[in-house]
Write a protein that holds these residues in place. Structure first.
Motif, mmCIF file in Angstrom:
data_model
loop_
_atom_site.group_PDB
_atom_site.id
_atom_site.type_symbol
_atom_site.label_atom_id
_atom_site.label_comp_id
_atom_site.label_asym_id
_atom_site.label_seq_id
_atom_site.Cartn_x
_atom_site.Cartn_y
_atom_site.Cartn_z
ATOM 1 N N LEU A 91 0.816 -1.207 0.000
ATOM 2 C CA LEU A 91 0.000 0.000 0.000
ATOM 3 C C LEU A 91 0.855 1.265 0.000
ATOM 4 N N LYS A 96 -0.975 4.612 -1.561
ATOM 5 C CA LYS A 96 -2.361 4.623 -1.079
ATOM 6 C C LYS A 96 -2.478 4.984 0.398
ATOM 7 N N GLU A 300 -6.353 1.055 4.215
ATOM 8 C CA GLU A 300 -6.579 2.190 3.315
ATOM 9 C C GLU A 300 -7.556 3.190 3.927
ATOM 10 N N LYS A 304 -5.222 6.442 4.879
ATOM 11 C CA LYS A 304 -5.241 7.097 3.569
ATOM 12 C C LYS A 304 -4.465 8.405 3.594
#
Length: 305
Positions: A91, A96, A300, A304
């Motif tokens: 990620l 992300k 996420e 984020k």
């Protein structure tokens, strides 16, 4: 007095120096063995640093329960793991999520249920209800003399562990960059942590949250005390995030109707998709393998960029 202080300071620094680097697929895992506390039993603490960790950068921090189950399946009792290092590395590479370090807090096995069971809701039970909880837990091999110690466990994280992490590593210390996560009973204590310390933790990931508290649903008062607690103690929806999920097989099969009632409370308190998600995973069970498959979703959501 000065000699005592110096001795304590030296011992504390020996703990820091003696962190052992463990091999994981991605990044570095530094393990502080037998980390001492004035609030809870000593335990191991694992600090996962992503690849190319640098003191010149600042990192968000994710605190996770059941720390021995997160990174290395070769050392776990059931030879499975969450795959946290693989998930977060991917990620971060994809841009992300924020640059993040993970603090894996090991459970102490014999005290896990006590430390993860939200204490204030439990204390609202009647004497007879508490006795029945003890009887129910005794059926699965636990002591009938059940008394939650989760307030001390959270005090350990907030007053002892977090200051150590923030002074030892290059972290962002505000609540917008501090999160907590766990599964099953670890989901309960993560929910409780944000409600009790909304100015410390910006959000919680609660996977397969064990709303029954015990392992029986019939005539079980525990879910109701959690509903009441959430109704009265949820933080304002624009200040904190909550992620809940559940499967539909094995132990997770108990959760759908209970989570539905929690969802109704979240809606009534003004939580929306921006700050609260509940996900159902059809056919998934109560296991590290199941949580590993969907870990990227709460990561996420909470982390984020």
């Amino acid at each position: 007095m000065k000699k005592v202080f110096i001795l304590i300071f030296i011992c504390f620094n020996l703990t820091i120096i003696n962190a052992q680097k463990k091999s994981v697929k991605y990044g570095i895992l530094e393990v502080y063995e037998n980390y001492k506390s004035v609030n809870v039993q000593a335990r191991n603490i694992g600090v996962w640093l992503p690849q190319n960790y640098s003191p010149k950068k600042k990192y968000a921090v994710l605190y996770m329960h059941d720390g021995q189950m997160l990174f290395d399946s070769t050392t776990t009792f059931n030879k499975t793991e969450w795959g946290v290092d693989e998930c977060l590395t991917k990620l971060m590479r994809e841009g992300k999520i924020k640059n993040t370090i993970v603090i894996g807090i090991w459970n102490t096995k014999e005290n896990r249920h006590q430390e993860y069971f939200p204490q204030k809701p439990y204390e609202s039970l009647s004497k007879e209800e508490k006795e029945n909880v003890g009887v129910s837990l005794k059926k699965i091999g636990m002591s009938a003399e059940f008394t939650p110690s989760s307030d001390n466990y959270l005090k350990f994280i907030v007053e002892e562990l977090k200051p150590f992490i923030d002074s030892t590593y290059s972290t962002l210390i505000d609540k917008e960059n501090t999160f907590i996560a766990g599964s099953s009973m670890g989901g309960l204590i993560s929910m409780y942590a944000v409600c009790e310390y909304p100015n410390v933790f910006g959000g919680a990931a609660c996977l397969s949250t064990h709303w029954p508290g015990t392992f029986e649903v019939e005539n079980n008062p525990i879910p109701e005390i959690f509903y009441n607690y959430l109704t009265n103690n949820l933080p304002k929806p624009n200040q904190n995030k909550f992620y809940f999920d559940y499967g539909t097989e094995e132990l997770d099969a108990l959760y759908p109707p209970l989570q539905t009632k929690v969802d109704a409370i979240m809606k009534s308190k003004g939580f929306s998709n921006e700050n609260w998600i509940t996900q159902k995973f059809e056919g998934e069970n109560h296991s590290e393998n199941a949580w590993k498959k969907r870990l990227h979703i709460p990561m996420e959501f909470l982390l984020k960029r």
